[in-house]
Write a protein that holds these residues in place. Structure first.
Motif, PDB file in Angstrom:
ATOM      1  N   LYS A  96      19.540  16.526  -3.902  1.00 12.59           N
ATOM      2  CA  LYS A  96      18.554  17.268  -4.770  1.00 12.59           C
ATOM      3  C   LYS A  96      17.457  18.062  -3.787  1.00 12.59           C
ATOM      4  N   ILE A  97      17.804  18.058  -2.403  1.00  8.46           N
ATOM      5  CA  ILE A  97      17.026  18.849  -1.397  1.00  8.46           C
ATOM      6  C   ILE A  97      17.901  19.718  -0.798  1.00  8.46           C
ATOM      7  N   PRO A  98      17.532  21.340  -1.101  1.00  5.19           N
ATOM      8  CA  PRO A  98      18.522  22.074  -0.390  1.00  5.19           C
ATOM      9  C   PRO A  98      17.958  22.275   1.035  1.00  5.19           C
ATOM     10  N   LEU A  99      18.719  22.567   1.986  1.00  4.12           N
ATOM     11  CA  LEU A  99      18.457  22.948   3.183  1.00  4.12           C
ATOM     12  C   LEU A  99      18.350  24.603   3.312  1.00  4.12           C
ATOM     13  N   LYS A 132      13.338  22.693   5.778  1.00  3.19           N
ATOM     14  CA  LYS A 132      13.259  24.031   6.258  1.00  3.19           C
ATOM     15  C   LYS A 132      13.658  24.077   7.683  1.00  3.19           C
ATOM     16  N   ASN A 133      14.175  25.115   8.028  1.00  5.87           N
ATOM     17  CA  ASN A 133      14.773  25.439   9.550  1.00  5.87           C
ATOM     18  C   ASN A 133      14.505  26.796   9.872  1.00  5.87           C
ATOM     19  N   GLN A 175      26.320  12.697  -5.398  1.00  9.03           N
ATOM     20  CA  GLN A 175      25.505  12.571  -4.084  1.00  9.03           C
ATOM     21  C   GLN A 175      25.901  13.161  -3.004  1.00  9.03           C
ATOM     22  N   SER A 176      26.998  13.687  -2.978  1.00 13.27           N
ATOM     23  CA  SER A 176      27.434  14.219  -1.806  1.00 13.27           C
ATOM     24  C   SER A 176      27.269  15.725  -1.719  1.00 13.27           C
ATOM     25  N   PHE A 177      26.772  16.296  -2.779  1.00 16.10           N
ATOM     26  CA  PHE A 177      26.619  17.769  -3.022  1.00 16.10           C
ATOM     27  C   PHE A 177      25.490  18.097  -2.091  1.00 16.10           C
ATOM     28  N   ARG A 178      25.613  19.353  -1.277  1.00 14.49           N
ATOM     29  CA  ARG A 178      24.671  19.953  -0.668  1.00 14.49           C
ATOM     30  C   ARG A 178      24.383  21.507  -0.744  1.00 14.49           C
ATOM     31  N   LEU A 179      22.999  21.808  -0.773  1.00 15.92           N
ATOM     32  CA  LEU A 179      22.888  23.168  -1.009  1.00 15.92           C
ATOM     33  C   LEU A 179      22.476  23.705   0.177  1.00 15.92           C
ATOM     34  N   TRP A 180      22.850  24.882   0.909  1.00 18.63           N
ATOM     35  CA  TRP A 180      22.420  25.345   1.925  1.00 18.63           C
ATOM     36  C   TRP A 180      22.022  26.890   1.705  1.00 18.63           C
ATOM     37  N   LEU A 181      20.919  27.219   2.068  1.00 19.16           N
ATOM     38  CA  LEU A 181      20.287  28.559   1.734  1.00 19.16           C
ATOM     39  C   LEU A 181      19.852  29.117   3.054  1.00 19.16           C
ATOM     40  N   THR A 182      20.286  30.637   3.310  1.00 15.14           N
ATOM     41  CA  THR A 182      19.877  31.431   4.440  1.00 15.14           C
ATOM     42  C   THR A 182      19.075  32.527   3.822  1.00 15.14           C
ATOM     43  N   TYR A 232      20.735  17.912   8.302  1.00 11.87           N
ATOM     44  CA  TYR A 232      21.660  17.339   7.190  1.00 11.87           C
ATOM     45  C   TYR A 232      20.853  15.653   6.911  1.00 11.87           C
ATOM     46  N   ASN A 233      20.910  15.206   7.901  1.00  4.18           N
ATOM     47  CA  ASN A 233      20.511  13.644   7.502  1.00  4.18           C
ATOM     48  C   ASN A 233      19.291  13.691   6.970  1.00  4.18           C
ATOM     49  N   ASP A 234      18.231  14.626   6.867  1.00  6.33           N
ATOM     50  CA  ASP A 234      16.917  14.729   6.379  1.00  6.33           C
ATOM     51  C   ASP A 234      17.346  15.220   4.713  1.00  6.33           C
TER      52      ASP A 234
END
Length: 132
Positions: A18-21, A129-130, A105-112, A12-14
């Motif tokens: 604009k950068i999805p996880l 990437k994880n 700026q609080s928006f986050r996009l998580w993808l599996t 999350y910190n990385d």
């Protein structure tokens, strides 16, 4: 020997708005529980702050609406099983490319996703990437 535990807080910190996880899954692995735990600890653990949808037939439109709202409100979106929505992946790629400084700026996009050659290369190159 077991691999070290995954550091979801570090991922999350990385990331940023604009950068999805991206979680590339292996059989039996499912990071969703950890994502929800992090969301709870950061005040995003309610349905109005964490929109989650399992992709598949017809869910792309639902995901698009959820992303649009989250981009404006600064909430999180979790799109599960991206490998099941191969025809929608170009749309997802465009959505991510269109994220701009006007995105909250609080928006986050998580993808599996399970490994898939249909997953957009640009997302893989630019996302956090994880491997689960």
């Amino acid at each position: 020997m077991e691999p070290p535990p995954f550091d979801i807080q570090g991922a999350y910190n990385d990331s940023n708005y604009k950068i999805p996880l991206i979680f590339i899954l292996s059989p039996g692995a499912d990071p969703v529980k950890e994502i929800f735990k992090l969301a709870d600890s950061m005040g995003y653990g309610t349905p109005d702050k964490l929109f989650s949808v399992s992709l598949g037939q017809g869910q792309g439109v639902v995901a698009e609406v959820g992303i649009k709202e989250a981009v404006e409100k600064g909430t999180w979106v979790l799109l599960q099983n991206c490998h099941l929505a191969t025809s929608w992946m170009p749309t997802l790629e465009r959505i991510v490319e269109d994220l701009s400084d006007s995105t909250h700026q609080s928006f986050r996009l998580w993808l599996t996703s399970m490994p898939s050659d249909k997953f957009p290369t640009s997302l893989l190159q630019n996302g956090v990437k994880n491997d689960e």
